[in-house]
Design a protein around this motif. Structure first.
Motif, PDB file in Angstrom:
ATOM      1  N   ALA A   6      41.299  53.323  36.419  1.00 12.42           N
ATOM      2  CA  ALA A   6      40.477  52.215  36.902  1.00 12.42           C
ATOM      3  C   ALA A   6      39.185  52.102  36.101  1.00 12.42           C
ATOM      4  O   ALA A   6      38.736  50.993  35.760  1.00 12.42           O
ATOM      5  CB  ALA A   6      40.167  52.409  38.385  1.00 12.42           C
ATOM      6  N   GLN A   7      38.581  53.237  35.782  1.00  8.20           N
ATOM      7  CA  GLN A   7      37.339  53.212  35.007  1.00  8.20           C
ATOM      8  C   GLN A   7      37.575  52.664  33.603  1.00  8.20           C
ATOM      9  O   GLN A   7      36.763  51.883  33.080  1.00  8.20           O
ATOM     10  CB  GLN A   7      36.758  54.622  34.939  1.00  8.20           C
TER      11      GLN A   7
ATOM     12  N   ALA B 298      37.088  48.054  29.683  1.00  7.92           N
ATOM     13  CA  ALA B 298      37.730  47.055  28.828  1.00  7.92           C
ATOM     14  C   ALA B 298      37.377  45.638  29.265  1.00  7.92           C
ATOM     15  O   ALA B 298      37.050  44.775  28.436  1.00  7.92           O
ATOM     16  CB  ALA B 298      39.244  47.247  28.857  1.00  7.92           C
ATOM     17  N   VAL B 299      37.435  45.387  30.571  1.00  4.32           N
ATOM     18  CA  VAL B 299      37.117  44.050  31.076  1.00  4.32           C
ATOM     19  C   VAL B 299      35.659  43.712  30.796  1.00  4.32           C
ATOM     20  O   VAL B 299      35.327  42.569  30.465  1.00  4.32           O
ATOM     21  CB  VAL B 299      37.433  43.962  32.588  1.00  4.32           C
ATOM     22  N   ALA B 300      34.771  44.688  30.885  1.00  2.96           N
ATOM     23  CA  ALA B 300      33.360  44.451  30.583  1.00  2.96           C
ATOM     24  C   ALA B 300      33.178  44.041  29.128  1.00  2.96           C
ATOM     25  O   ALA B 300      32.428  43.100  28.824  1.00  2.96           O
ATOM     26  CB  ALA B 300      32.546  45.707  30.880  1.00  2.96           C
TER      27      ALA B 300
ATOM     28  N   SER C 246      32.710  50.465  37.265  1.00  5.78           N
ATOM     29  CA  SER C 246      32.785  50.706  35.823  1.00  5.78           C
ATOM     30  C   SER C 246      32.471  49.435  35.050  1.00  5.78           C
ATOM     31  O   SER C 246      31.758  49.463  34.040  1.00  5.78           O
ATOM     32  CB  SER C 246      34.176  51.225  35.465  1.00  5.78           C
ATOM     33  N   PHE C 247      33.004  48.311  35.535  1.00  5.43           N
ATOM     34  CA  PHE C 247      32.701  47.027  34.895  1.00  5.43           C
ATOM     35  C   PHE C 247      31.205  46.749  34.906  1.00  5.43           C
ATOM     36  O   PHE C 247      30.604  46.421  33.874  1.00  5.43           O
ATOM     37  CB  PHE C 247      33.452  45.908  35.626  1.00  5.43           C
ATOM     38  N   ALA C 248      30.595  46.882  36.075  1.00  8.38           N
ATOM     39  CA  ALA C 248      29.170  46.576  36.205  1.00  8.38           C
ATOM     40  C   ALA C 248      28.310  47.498  35.349  1.00  8.38           C
ATOM     41  O   ALA C 248      27.277  47.081  34.801  1.00  8.38           O
ATOM     42  CB  ALA C 248      28.756  46.675  37.671  1.00  8.38           C
TER      43      ALA C 248
ATOM     44  N   GLY D  28      26.305  36.583  36.648  1.00  9.72           N
ATOM     45  CA  GLY D  28      27.746  36.398  36.725  1.00  9.72           C
ATOM     46  C   GLY D  28      28.357  37.130  37.902  1.00  9.72           C
ATOM     47  O   GLY D  28      27.823  38.127  38.398  1.00  9.72           O
ATOM     48  N   GLU D  29      29.506  36.637  38.355  1.00  9.04           N
ATOM     49  CA  GLU D  29      30.198  37.258  39.475  1.00  9.04           C
ATOM     50  C   GLU D  29      31.056  38.415  38.992  1.00  9.04           C
ATOM     51  O   GLU D  29      31.465  38.475  37.832  1.00  9.04           O
ATOM     52  CB  GLU D  29      31.079  36.220  40.183  1.00  9.04           C
ATOM     53  N   LEU D  30      31.325  39.333  39.905  1.00  8.57           N
ATOM     54  CA  LEU D  30      32.247  40.405  39.586  1.00  8.57           C
ATOM     55  C   LEU D  30      33.659  39.831  39.424  1.00  8.57           C
ATOM     56  O   LEU D  30      33.988  38.781  39.983  1.00  8.57           O
ATOM     57  CB  LEU D  30      32.248  41.452  40.693  1.00  8.57           C
ATOM     58  N   PRO D  31      34.521  40.494  38.666  1.00  4.23           N
ATOM     59  CA  PRO D  31      35.904  40.022  38.534  1.00  4.23           C
ATOM     60  C   PRO D  31      36.587  39.921  39.897  1.00  4.23           C
ATOM     61  O   PRO D  31      36.314  40.707  40.813  1.00  4.23           O
ATOM     62  CB  PRO D  31      36.553  41.094  37.660  1.00  4.23           C
TER      63      PRO D  31
END
Length: 398
Positions: free
Chosen positions: A311-312, A317-319, A350-352, A360-363
């Motif tokens: 998950a991390q 990656a998404v970030a 992890s994204f944040a 921006g909003e979280l995914p």
């Protein structure tokens, strides 16, 4: 089951051109905001009342829309305005998603809602035999809903999809220039529409994700493979069949990739990698993601650590992708995400922690959950139906 391959009934508007574009506008307005009166459709599309009325009549004849007189409001002055809505009672689209380990079948109505679906292990035979097996399964699925008029079969898969030629290259399956469209059309009798699986999922979010589509959407997928697609202005990805290659995005870690490097995204987060690590650690006896989730549910700390690390890595990656694209919205799909709800917070934290863009909003997690593959494959047909209804349904000259 009814299969539409050629014109039936009285002549209908010619595919393509202004009439087709107007039909798509009317359908889009009804799909997004219906039920709507003809006057409301005219306001939303900037078409004349006469044009809207002609289009509604033609689309109703095709079985795509219907009047809903029970919703007519009689309080206004003048003739009551009968609303028009999508007719989701008769037409359906079939979809097949071919994954590395699992092939998923679905049948969906005009709103993208699954009527039935099933999943089987992806056949490991040669491509022609595999597609023959898949076609047989698809035919069996359609026999379960004989009352539906099936207007096409959508095939969504990874690898490289040549939509123009109907060919599929899939390294993980060992497929090279496989004429998938021709083979499936011959075996099923249905028109077949190919698409890359991640662009198809992004299209499903645009068409059926609920609410108004954002100006720009980044769709990220992770299961056995990873991928990304981008949609702009409420439209599906403009280069169907292709998605960004993010398999080798560096996210850290010591997992060796097929490319020879370490820390590549796909090699780090794929089910194959995570379950293999669990076997090596003695958590499970065989590489099965269900067994790993069961071990996690039972409180095994190593299982929990492996899923948390995955998950991390996805969050990192998404970030990175969000910082490059700067979309209005990010949607996450695939069983690496939807089947691990206990680790959503880990992913988002992890994204944040890794995104550098302010605000921006979280995914968001896809609303389709584990059905995303089936819905996406059906959307290959439904997207074309909404875009060019007369062409797909074989409408004749006016």
């Amino acid at each position: 089951m009814t299969i539409i391959l050629s014109p039936v009934g009285p002549p209908r508007p010619r595919p393509g051109g202004v009439r087709e574009a107007n039909a798509a506008l009317v359908l889009a307005a009804i799909r997004r905001e219906g039920p709507l009166s003809r006057a409301a459709i005219a306001r939303r599309t900037s078409l004349s009342m006469a044009t809207v009325s002609r289009q509604v009549s033609a689309l109703a004849e095709l079985g795509l829309v219907r009047e809903v007189p029970e919703l007519t409001w009689h309080g206004a002055i003048g003739r009551p305005r009968v609303p028009v809505d999508v007719d989701d009672s008769a037409i359906a689209a079939c979809g097949v998603h071919i994954g590395v380990t699992t092939t998923t079948f679905g049948l969906a109505d005009l709103r993208g809602r699954l009527l039935c679906s099933e999943s089987v292990p992806t056949p490991r035979s040669g491509p022609e035999d595999a597609l023959a097996t898949i076609a047989g399964r698809a035919r069996a699925l359609l026999r379960r809903r004989p009352e539906r008029t099936v207007v096409g079969l959508g095939l969504a898969t990874g690898g490289r999809v040549d939509i123009a030629e109907g060919l599929v290259d899939h390294d993980r399956l060992g497929w090279r220039a496989v004429p998938a469209r021709a083979l499936l059309e011959r075996a099923t009798g249905l028109p077949v529409h190919l698409d890359g699986h991640v662009p198809a999922m992004a299209t499903a979010e645009v068409l059926f994700g609920g609410g108004r589509a954002p100006r720009s959407l980044l769709y990220f997928y992770a299961r056995e493979v990873v991928g990304v697609a981008i949609a702009f202005d409420g439209r599906p990805p403009r280069d169907p069949g292709r998605s960004g290659d993010v398999a080798h995005l560096p996210v850290g870690g010591d997992q060796r990739c097929r490319c020879g490097r370490t820390g590549c995204l796909e090699a780090t987060v794929s089910e194959e990698t995570v379950t293999r690590r669990a076997v090596e650690a003695g958590v499970i006896a065989e590489p099965d993601i269900v067994l790993l989730r069961e071990a996690d549910d039972a409180g095994d700390p190593v299982a929990s650590r492996l899923l948390a690390e995955r998950a991390q890595a996805i969050g990192r990656a998404v970030a990175m992708l969000r910082d490059v694209v700067d979309p209005d919205a990010v949607v996450l799909g695939g069983q690496a995400i939807t089947d691990a709800p206990d680790y959503t917070d880990e992913l988002l934290h992890s994204f944040a922690a890794n995104t550098a863009l302010p605000g921006g909003e979280l995914p968001a997690i896809t609303r389709f959950g584990p059905d995303v593959q089936a819905v996406a494959a059906c959307t290959g047909v439904l997207g074309r139906l909404y875009d060019r209804p007369y062409a797909l349904l074989g409408a004749g000259n006016p």
